[in-house]
Structures are given as structure tokens and as C-alpha cells.
Design a protein around this motif. Structure first.
Motif, PDB file in Angstrom:
ATOM      1  N   ASP A  92      29.481  72.713 -26.901  1.00  0.00           N
ATOM      2  CA  ASP A  92      30.866  72.346 -26.608  1.00  0.00           C
ATOM      3  C   ASP A  92      31.295  70.995 -27.163  1.00  0.00           C
ATOM      4  O   ASP A  92      32.486  70.763 -27.328  1.00  0.00           O
ATOM      5  N   PHE A 111      32.786  72.383 -18.725  1.00  0.00           N
ATOM      6  CA  PHE A 111      32.989  72.614 -20.147  1.00  0.00           C
ATOM      7  C   PHE A 111      34.046  73.693 -20.325  1.00  0.00           C
ATOM      8  O   PHE A 111      34.090  74.676 -19.580  1.00  0.00           O
ATOM      9  N   SER A 130      34.418  76.043 -22.341  1.00  0.00           N
ATOM     10  CA  SER A 130      33.961  77.407 -22.636  1.00  0.00           C
ATOM     11  C   SER A 130      33.444  78.133 -21.392  1.00  0.00           C
ATOM     12  O   SER A 130      33.207  79.341 -21.442  1.00  0.00           O
TER      13      SER A 130
END
Length: 159
Positions: A30, A129, A131
Motif C-alpha cells: 500500500d 490501509f 486496500s
């Protein structure tokens, strides 16, 4: 029914390396950090935040159990840490792979929130994060809101 119990030194010793590894992998994926740099950063941060393992001042490390079965764990820093004088910080919450999607993560967060409330902590913050869409959905469903946002863009080297 999930319950949180204080983590033992043996449990921490077993979970420490997977925590460092998964955090380093997330920083690589990330944030684009090279794997060796990410691993060093993750190792250093964990050593600084938990210098005495489960006995580190200002930290709550809890193992989540359903009966005699360990289903996950959670780690929170109490207010007064780098997060600020009034904000507790959710450093990590993990449900072990064989126990996911059963509501254990939600219950673990609710239980740690209750423990923090009993200790007088007025706020719990966290980073996630971008994602990690499953975690983002869970946090939103529990009433967490975006308080700050970082954005990045990968820049290709000049040809």
C-alpha cells in the motif's frame, strides 16, 4: 461468545513475528516501500511501541477466545501515547483465518471499547490501509468516521 483475556507472554512471542511480517507486507503493497525497508520499519515500530511485550506500559494486549479456542487478538494503546492525550489507539485487531466472517472482529472491538470506557478513555482512533475494504466496512458499521485521509500516487521514473 467471544471474551477478551490478557495476552500471555507466550502468546505474544508466537504472534509477534506474523504481526511484523503482515505489517511489512501491507507497507510494501500500500505504500510502495521496498520489502527490506518495510520489514525494518515494522520491526522498529513494534520494538518501540511494545518494548516490554505484554507488560509494556500504556498498552492493552488481549487474546480473543470462544470457550477454549483462540480466535484472534487485539492491541490498543491507551491515551497519552503518540496518538494524543485523549485518544486510545487501535494498533491491531486480527481474527485468525479459520474464524473469520463470524462476527468475532466486531465483538472484539466492542469489548475493547467497553474496557476503554471503563478506564475513562473518551475516544478510540485507528489507521486502516485503503486496500483493506473489509476492515473499512467493519469500522464504518461500528460508527467510526474518517478524521483524516492520506493519498498517494506512484510516480514512474523518468525514461
Amino acid at each position: 461468545m467471544v471474551e477478551l483475556v490478557p495476552m500471555t507472554a507466550d502468546e505474544f512471542a508466537r504472534l509477534r513475528e506474523p504481526l511484523v511480517r503482515s505489517y511489512a507486507e501491507a507497507m510494501t503493497a500500500d505504500r510502495g516501500l521496498p520489502p527490506p525497508v518495510a520489514l525494518e520499519r515494522a520491526t522498529t515500530q513494534l520494538r518501540e511501541l511494545l518494548p516490554d511485550g505484554v507488560d509494556s506500559a500504556g498498552s492493552l494486549l488481549r487474546t480473543a477466545r470462544v470457550g477454549d479456542v483462540e480466535v484472534g487478538w487485539i492491541w490498543v494503546s491507551l491515551p497519552g501515547s503518540p496518538a494524543g492525550p485523549h485518544t486510545a489507539w487501535l494498533n491491531n485487531v486480527e481474527v485468525h483465518p479459520g474464524h473469520r466472517r463470524r462476527g468475532h472482529g466486531r465483538r472484539m472491538i466492542q469489548l475493547i471499547e467497553a474496557e476503554l470506557a471503563a478506564l475513562g478513555a473518551p475516544e478510540l482512533g485507528l489507521n486502516v490501509f485503503g486496500s483493506n475494504t473489509g476492515a473499512i466496512h467493519l469500522y464504518r458499521s461500528l460508527g467510526y468516521r474518517v478524521a483524516a485521509q492520506q493519498m498517494t500516487k506512484r510516480i514512474s521514473p523518468a525514461s
